[in-house]
Design a protein around this motif. Structure first.
Motif, PDB file in Angstrom:
ATOM      1  N   ARG A  16       0.846  -1.207   0.000  1.00  0.00           N
ATOM      2  CA  ARG A  16       0.000   0.000   0.000  1.00  0.00           C
ATOM      3  C   ARG A  16       0.879   1.254   0.000  1.00  0.00           C
ATOM      4  O   ARG A  16       0.600   2.226  -0.689  1.00  0.00           O
ATOM      5  CB  ARG A  16      -0.918  -0.007   1.205  1.00  0.00           C
ATOM      6  CG  ARG A  16      -1.760   1.253   1.316  1.00  0.00           C
ATOM      7  CD  ARG A  16      -2.752   1.130   2.407  1.00  0.00           C
ATOM      8  NE  ARG A  16      -3.892   0.415   1.849  1.00  0.00           N
ATOM      9  CZ  ARG A  16      -5.104   0.449   2.345  1.00  0.00           C
ATOM     10  NH1 ARG A  16      -5.345   1.129   3.442  1.00  0.00           N
ATOM     11  NH2 ARG A  16      -6.077  -0.200   1.784  1.00  0.00           N
ATOM     12  N   ARG A  18       3.947   1.533  -1.167  1.00  0.00           N
ATOM     13  CA  ARG A  18       4.565   1.653  -2.488  1.00  0.00           C
ATOM     14  C   ARG A  18       3.579   2.228  -3.503  1.00  0.00           C
ATOM     15  O   ARG A  18       3.938   3.085  -4.318  1.00  0.00           O
ATOM     16  CB  ARG A  18       5.062   0.283  -2.946  1.00  0.00           C
ATOM     17  CG  ARG A  18       5.688   0.318  -4.338  1.00  0.00           C
ATOM     18  CD  ARG A  18       6.327  -0.974  -4.639  1.00  0.00           C
ATOM     19  NE  ARG A  18       7.642  -0.873  -4.025  1.00  0.00           N
ATOM     20  CZ  ARG A  18       8.658  -1.641  -4.314  1.00  0.00           C
ATOM     21  NH1 ARG A  18       8.524  -2.605  -5.170  1.00  0.00           N
ATOM     22  NH2 ARG A  18       9.817  -1.477  -3.753  1.00  0.00           N
ATOM     23  N   ARG A  19       2.336   1.780  -3.485  1.00  0.00           N
ATOM     24  CA  ARG A  19       1.321   2.312  -4.422  1.00  0.00           C
ATOM     25  C   ARG A  19       1.066   3.795  -4.180  1.00  0.00           C
ATOM     26  O   ARG A  19       0.900   4.566  -5.118  1.00  0.00           O
ATOM     27  CB  ARG A  19       0.025   1.507  -4.314  1.00  0.00           C
ATOM     28  CG  ARG A  19       0.111   0.122  -4.948  1.00  0.00           C
ATOM     29  CD  ARG A  19      -1.245  -0.577  -5.027  1.00  0.00           C
ATOM     30  NE  ARG A  19      -1.873  -0.764  -3.731  1.00  0.00           N
ATOM     31  CZ  ARG A  19      -1.607  -1.759  -2.885  1.00  0.00           C
ATOM     32  NH1 ARG A  19      -0.695  -2.671  -3.203  1.00  0.00           N
ATOM     33  NH2 ARG A  19      -2.242  -1.860  -1.733  1.00  0.00           N
ATOM     34  N   GLN A 160       4.892   6.531 -11.219  1.00  0.00           N
ATOM     35  CA  GLN A 160       4.164   5.275 -11.365  1.00  0.00           C
ATOM     36  C   GLN A 160       5.006   4.189 -12.046  1.00  0.00           C
ATOM     37  O   GLN A 160       4.548   3.473 -12.928  1.00  0.00           O
ATOM     38  CB  GLN A 160       2.846   5.500 -12.098  1.00  0.00           C
ATOM     39  CG  GLN A 160       1.911   6.371 -11.284  1.00  0.00           C
ATOM     40  CD  GLN A 160       0.524   6.493 -11.858  1.00  0.00           C
ATOM     41  OE1 GLN A 160       0.302   6.260 -13.039  1.00  0.00           O
ATOM     42  NE2 GLN A 160      -0.421   6.856 -11.006  1.00  0.00           N
TER      43      GLN A 160
END
Length: 172
Positions: A16, A18-19, A160
């Motif tokens: 989570r 990292r996202r 991203q």
């Protein structure tokens, strides 16, 4: 400064985290040095200015990096600030087990010996100033001894999980 350990269940799960970080764009640099006459380098997206007086910059490197021991042993390093058309160069220096300084990489020794990559936006020659182990990374702070701007075009960004280019807002 010592911080108490995070209570169980208080830290966000790694995936989570990292996202969430992936939606933040960051600039891309290649950190280079020379150790025993051998050039070493790695891509960093954690580069930041720290202070104007004295002139300090920083980056983080994963403690498990196979490049870090040789880079960290050098008496100085160069920060090569990449331009928007240098995604291939950033990818090359991010790869494991690659000969990063072989063709098509174009570079020359800097005034103190650290490799300077050609066609970058700017070079900063830095002397080691401070280091600290922070989590699974090493925080590296460098004192900027020299700074040269070569071109002031668009920077290379990381967002991203991909390299990209900056487009200015039309109202800016």
């Amino acid at each position: 400064m010592t911080v108490s350990p995070v209570p169980a269940g208080r830290a966000v799960e790694a995936g989570r985290f990292r996202r969430a970080l992936a939606v933040h764009a960051s600039g891309v640099v290649v950190i280079t040095a020379q150790n025993d006459g051998v050039p070493v380098g790695l891509t960093a997206t954690s580069f930041s200015s720290v202070s104007l007086e004295p002139p300090l910059v920083s980056f983080y490197v994963d403690r498990s990096s196979t490049t870090w021991p040789r880079l960290g042993a050098a008496d100085h390093f160069a920060v090569n600030i990449l331009a928007s058309d240098q995604a291939d160069l950033a990818a090359r220096f991010a790869r494991k087990s690659a000969d990063r300084f072989a063709e098509p990489t174009r570079w020359r020794p800097g005034p103190l010996g650290a490799p300077l990559l050609q066609d970058v936006s700017a070079h900063l020659i830095c002397l080691p100033y401070e280091r600290a182990e922070v989590g699974d990374h090493v925080l590296v702070v460098g004192l900027v001894a020299e700074a040269d701007v070569h071109r002031s075009g668009r920077p290379l960004l990381y967002h991203q999980g991909r390299f990209g280019r900056f487009l200015a807002h039309p109202d800016a």
